[in-house]
Design an enzyme around this catalytic site. Sequence first.
Site, PDB file in Angstrom:
ATOM      1  N   GLU A  84       0.856  -1.194   0.000  1.00 22.36           N
ATOM      2  CA  GLU A  84       0.000   0.000   0.000  1.00 22.36           C
ATOM      3  C   GLU A  84       0.894   1.246   0.000  1.00 22.36           C
ATOM      4  OE1 GLU A  84      -1.964   0.718   3.743  1.00 22.36           O
ATOM      5  OE2 GLU A  84      -3.626   1.786   2.806  1.00 22.36           O
ATOM      6  N   LYS A 183     -10.319   0.689  -0.882  1.00 19.72           N
ATOM      7  CA  LYS A 183     -10.192   0.434   0.564  1.00 19.72           C
ATOM      8  C   LYS A 183     -11.416   0.953   1.319  1.00 19.72           C
ATOM      9  CE  LYS A 183      -6.908   1.332   4.367  1.00 19.72           C
ATOM     10  NZ  LYS A 183      -5.668   2.077   4.709  1.00 19.72           N
ATOM     11  N   CYS A 216      -4.626  -3.178   4.373  1.00 21.79           N
ATOM     12  CA  CYS A 216      -4.165  -2.647   5.661  1.00 21.79           C
ATOM     13  C   CYS A 216      -5.212  -2.710   6.789  1.00 21.79           C
ATOM     14  CB  CYS A 216      -3.630  -1.230   5.459  1.00 21.79           C
ATOM     15  SG  CYS A 216      -2.480  -0.713   6.755  1.00 21.79           S
TER      16      CYS A 216
END
Length: 511
Positions: A84, A183, A216
């Site tokens: 990321e 995300k 993440c």
Amino acid sequence: MGISMTTSQLLVYVAISSLCIFKVSAMDTFIAAVYEHAVILPNTTLKPVSSEEALALMNRNLDVLEGAVTSAAKQGAHIIVTPEDGIYGWGFTREAIYPYLEDIPDSQVNWIPCNDPSRFGHTPVQERLSCMAKNNSIYVVANIGDKKPCDTSDSQCPTDGRYQYNTNVVFDSEGKLVARYHKQNLFMGEDQFNSPKKPEIVTFNTTFGKFGIFTCFDILFEDPAVTLVKDFHVDTILFPTAWMNVLPHLSAVEFHSAWAVGMGVNFLAANLHHPFMHMTGSGIYAPDSPRGFHYDMKTEEGKLLLSQLDSHPYHSAVNWSSYASSIEANSMGNQGFKGTVFFDNFTFVELKGVIGNYTVCHRDLCCHLSYKMSEKRSDEVYALGAFDGIHTVEGTYYLQICTMLKCRTTALETCGDSVEAASTSFEMFSLSGTFGTQYVFPEVLLSDVQLAPGEFQVSSDGRLFSLKPTSGPVLTVTLFGRWYEKDRASDLRAQALVLITIAITTIEYLS
Ligand SMILES: *[C@@H]1O[C@H](CO)[C@@H](O)[C@H](O)[C@H]1NC(C)=O
Ligand SMILES: *[C@@H]1O[C@H](CO)[C@@H](O)[C@H](O)[C@H]1NC(C)=O
Ligand SMILES: *[C@@H]1O[C@H](CO)[C@@H](O)[C@H](O)[C@H]1NC(C)=O
Ligand SMILES: *[C@@H]1O[C@H](CO)[C@@H](O)[C@H](O)[C@H]1NC(C)=O
Ligand SMILES: *[C@@H]1O[C@H](CO)[C@@H](O)[C@H](O)[C@H]1NC(C)=O
Ligand SMILES: *[C@@H]1O[C@H](CO)[C@@H](O)[C@H](O)[C@H]1NC(C)=O
């Protein structure tokens, strides 16, 4: 003449059909690669730069990533994951990230940017990633930024007239865009991006299993992470991350490998490499054991990891409360002391002997530990802790945790503080808890933030136990449980606390 033509036609036919069979035939195993990248950061993330400057920086990072992709492919890898923020870094304002963004189409459009670079406007980064994948015949996973214009017909449209998304893209071995994921769970400070209105479930099939993808901070929440495994039955998760390590329970290699075990999937985690920000820790994790991992706080170098994985890993069901619920009630009720682990108030008991059985309870969670140390040192204290409650700092999420850990010093008030080194090895351990959730991630972390592949197992009745004496001194043995349904119920009360704690952490940060 006629016959020989038929023969050559037949040969061509056989050649083509065997090629096709080869193409679609399933593989039992595959080789996965992850690259921990020391991202080259821009000089400014507060003021916008020109799109030429933005592209020049991204190309410098892409040069490094291309080296890793080429090297992975030469060593036989079928897929490579990169981190990321690995192409432009972090810490941008909304305006400053804009020159780095490209319009990324839905993967349904069937697009090979390397062959048709201008089909969706100016998309040089997607073109380069696609060519990397195609030229090297390897799946390439990367994280870039997407921009989507919107207007007042959409009541949620931001005032600057566009959505900006933190986005993972996957190009297959022919360079085709096969996945785009926005995300969902942005981390605090990621104000340059928007969350999609609904969590996106993104999967794709390959001859080496079914893949799911998220990013993440998503790993701490139910959607899309758990849903991909529970309802969409993916075999392998692709996980670009920019993960800042937090001991004792949330260092990257520790938590990501535990998620693979708890969920029963392969997990490919590529972290940024930036020791100053505590970013390091990448790995290739199977549900039975880590296959490869990397943790390096000492150098500034990136690192390529490769390992073989099963395309369809096997996973057996665990009842996380079964064993602990069967323990005699009279062994409970130790007088504990309070200690703080990453802002959460645990109840602890000290492990006094070289060998012992302990129980500690917090609210509805009772944790049991049987252990034998190789020696009871006078300069180290270990404790067994329990926590059942809502965590409210840097995110709101309900936890149930049973943990055996090394206290930072021999003073009991340091139990739960970050500590990276230990001296006590264990002959055996067995940890269990009366969990109300079925989502429990088993962690075993040795001194110097090292994993312990092949040294422990989880039984079907919910015990995390050693298979042999530990190969090194132990930092922590933990059952990290997440109770997703309880996040919402606790939301309102927690929000008030979050505001207070953010204020406190900001003050601490500034001081
Ligand atoms: C940052 O600025 C310095 C000095 O102007 C320059 O040499 C360097 O290349 C710049 N770095 C980036 C990433 O643009
Ligand atoms: C891919 O190969 C083509 C031609 O073989 C070359 O022009 C291009 O630069 C290569 N791109 C990458 C990203 O390797
Ligand atoms: C992936 O493969 C599975 C099993 O072969 C099949 O059921 C599913 O429809 C496929 N999904 C896609 C998106 O092709
Ligand atoms: C797990 O085991 C406990 C105790 O044996 C039992 O009460 C519970 O129903 C089981 N849970 C599941 C999901 O099977
Ligand atoms: C945790 O304990 C500390 C010290 O005992 C206390 O000040 C704090 O309010 C407690 N936090 C919560 C969330 O209960
Ligand atoms: C701890 O409990 C186990 C299982 O109940 C038992 O076999 C063992 O003897 C106990 N050990 C100690 C030191 O009490």
